[in-house]
Design an enzyme around this catalytic site. Structure first.
Site, PDB file in Angstrom:
ATOM      1  N   LYS A  52      -5.147  -4.223  29.171  1.00 48.69           N
ATOM      2  CA  LYS A  52      -6.244  -4.356  28.198  1.00 48.69           C
ATOM      3  C   LYS A  52      -7.044  -3.045  28.124  1.00 48.69           C
ATOM      4  CE  LYS A  52      -6.390  -9.330  28.897  1.00 48.69           C
ATOM      5  NZ  LYS A  52      -6.964 -10.484  29.598  1.00 48.69           N
ATOM      6  N   GLN A  96     -11.562 -11.681  33.948  1.00 49.41           N
ATOM      7  CA  GLN A  96     -10.166 -12.116  34.068  1.00 49.41           C
ATOM      8  C   GLN A  96     -10.083 -13.369  34.941  1.00 49.41           C
ATOM      9  OE1 GLN A  96      -7.545 -10.519  32.387  1.00 49.41           O
ATOM     10  NE2 GLN A  96      -6.381 -12.299  33.054  1.00 49.41           N
ATOM     11  N   ASP A 119     -13.404 -13.240  24.686  1.00 45.39           N
ATOM     12  CA  ASP A 119     -12.300 -14.148  25.038  1.00 45.39           C
ATOM     13  C   ASP A 119     -12.431 -15.469  24.286  1.00 45.39           C
ATOM     14  OD1 ASP A 119     -10.329 -13.133  26.666  1.00 45.39           O
ATOM     15  OD2 ASP A 119     -11.482 -13.383  28.519  1.00 45.39           O
TER      16      ASP A 119
END
Ligand code: NAP
Length: 291
Positions: A52, A96, A119
Site C-alpha cells: 500500500k 491493518q 478502509d
C-alpha cells in the site's frame, strides 16, 4: 473464458490517479496523504502494508508508515489514532487488521474519524454505503465492483452468490451487488458456515464471489457453465517447493473451475491488486473532500 486481470485494471486506475495528483501539484493544492498503522509483525500484514505504501509513492501520494510493537496497549494505539485524526495533513488512516488479541478491532475502527476512514469500516460509512450515499466503500468489495465495471459485465437481474459474511468483504459485497446501480441490481444470496446446501445454491449462481478463506473450496461441481467467478481468498499454504516456503491459494480451484466460467479472477493477480487501487481512490477522495 476470460481472465479478469486485476493487475491491468489496477494499473489503469493508478495511472488515472497519477494524472489527477500531478494536476493537484500544478494547481498548488494539497496532495493526498495516507497514514498506515501496522501493529506487530504478521508476515502477510507486513506485505499488504508495504505494498500500500509503495503504491502511494508510485502515484505521488504522501504516506506515513507507523510500525508499532505487538505489545502496544489499546489505549496507546487509540491515542495515536486521535493524533492522526487531528492532523490536518493526514487525509486517510488505515489500521491493518488483524490486531493482536488484547486490542479490540471494534474500538479501533470506531476511533478513526469517519472522514479519514479510507478502509470504509466505520459504522457511519457502512451505514451510508447501505443507504447508497456517497462514502468510502470497503476496499476489497469496491475493487470487485471496479473490476466488474471495467469489463462491462452484465450484472442486472443476475443471481449473485457471495460466500462469506465478514464486515470487510462478504457483507458489503452483498450490499453493493444488490444496490440499484450498475454494476449491481443482482438478486443476492449470502452464504456462511451455517448455510445448508451450499453446493446447490452455488450451482444456481450467475456470479459467485468466494470470500471465505478456505483454499480451493469452490470446485467444478459447484459452478454452472458460464458463471462469473470472483475469487477473493488469499491463504498462505505451506509449500516446500517454493523458496519462501509457501504458496498463495485462492478460494477457488482455478484449473477445474476456469474452463466452466465466462470470466474468472486469478489468485494472485485478481482481486488483490484491485483492493489497493480502491484504497487509493478512497484516499484521493478523502483529500478532495477535506480540502
Ligand atoms: P473471515 O472474516 O474469516 O470470514 C470468512 C467468512 O466465510 C465467514 O463469514 C464464515 O462464516 C465463512 N465461511 C467459512 N468457512 C465456510 C464454509 N465452509 N462454508 C461457507 N462459509 C464459510 O474472512 P475475510 O476477512 O472476509 O476474508 C476472506 C478471505 O478473503 C480470506 O482468504 C482473506 O485473506 C481474503 N481477503 C482478500 C483480500 C484481497 O485483497 N484479495 C482482502 C481481504 C480479505 P461464519 O460467519 O459463519 O463464520
Amino acid at each position: 473464458m476470460q481472465i479478469l486481470d486485476g493487475n491491468l485494471v489496477s494499473q489503469a486506475t493508478r495511472d488515472e490517479l497519477k494524472i489527477k495528483v500531478a494536476q493537484l501539484v500544478v494547481e498548488g493544492k494539497k496532495i493526498p496523504h495516507l497514514a498506515a498503522i501496522l501493529v506487530g509483525s504478521n508476515g502477510a500484514s507486513e506485505t499488504y502494508v508495504a505494498s500500500k505504501v509503495k503504491t502511494c509513492e508510485e502515484i505521488g501520494f504522501k504516506s506515513t508508515m507507523i510500525r508499532l510493537e505487538e505489545t502496544i496497549s489499546e489505549f496507546k494505539l487509540l491515542q495515536i489514532i486521535e493524533r492522526l485524526n487531528n492532523d490536518p495533513d493526514i487525509d486517510g488512516i488505515l489500521v491493518q487488521l488483524p490486531l493482536p488479541k488484547h486490542i479490540s478491532d471494534e474500538k479501533v475502527i470506531h476511533a478513526i474519524d469517519p472522514e479519514k476512514d479510507v478502509d470504509g469500516f466505520h459504522p457511519v460509512n457502512i451505514g451510508k454505503m447501505v443507504q447508497g450515499l456517497p462514502t468510502f466503500i470497503p476496499a476489497t468489495p469496491h475493487g470487485v465492483m471496479l473490476m466488474l465495471e471495467h469489463y462491462k459485465i452484465d450484472t442486472r437481474g443476475k443471481h449473485a452468490v457471495v460466500i462469506g459474511r465478514s464486515n470487510i468483504v462478504g457483507r458489503p459485497m452483498s450490499i453493493l451487488l444488490s444496490a440499484n446501480t450498475n454494476p449491481g441490481n443482482c438478486t443476492v444470496t449470502i452464504c456462511h458456515s451455517h448455510t445448508v446446501n451450499l453446493k446447490e445454491i452455488c450451482r444456481s449462481a450467475d456470479i459467485i464471489v468466494a470470500a471465505l478463506g478456505r483454499p480451493e473450496f469452490v470446485t467444478a461441481d459447484m459452478v454452472k457453465q458460464g458463471a462469473v467467478v470472483i475469487d477473493v481468498g488469499i491463504t498462505r499454504v505451506e509449500d516446500a517447493s517454493k523458496k519462501r516456503g509457501y504458496s498463495i491459494k485462492g478460494d477457488v480451484l482455478f484449473n477445474e473451475v476456469a474452463p466452466l466460467s465466462s470470466y474468472i479472477t486469478p489468485v494472485p493477480g485478481g482481486v488483490g491488486p484491485m483492493t489497493i487501487a480502491a484504497l487509493m481512490k478512497n484516499t484521493y477522495s478523502a483529500c478532495i473532500n477535506n480540502n
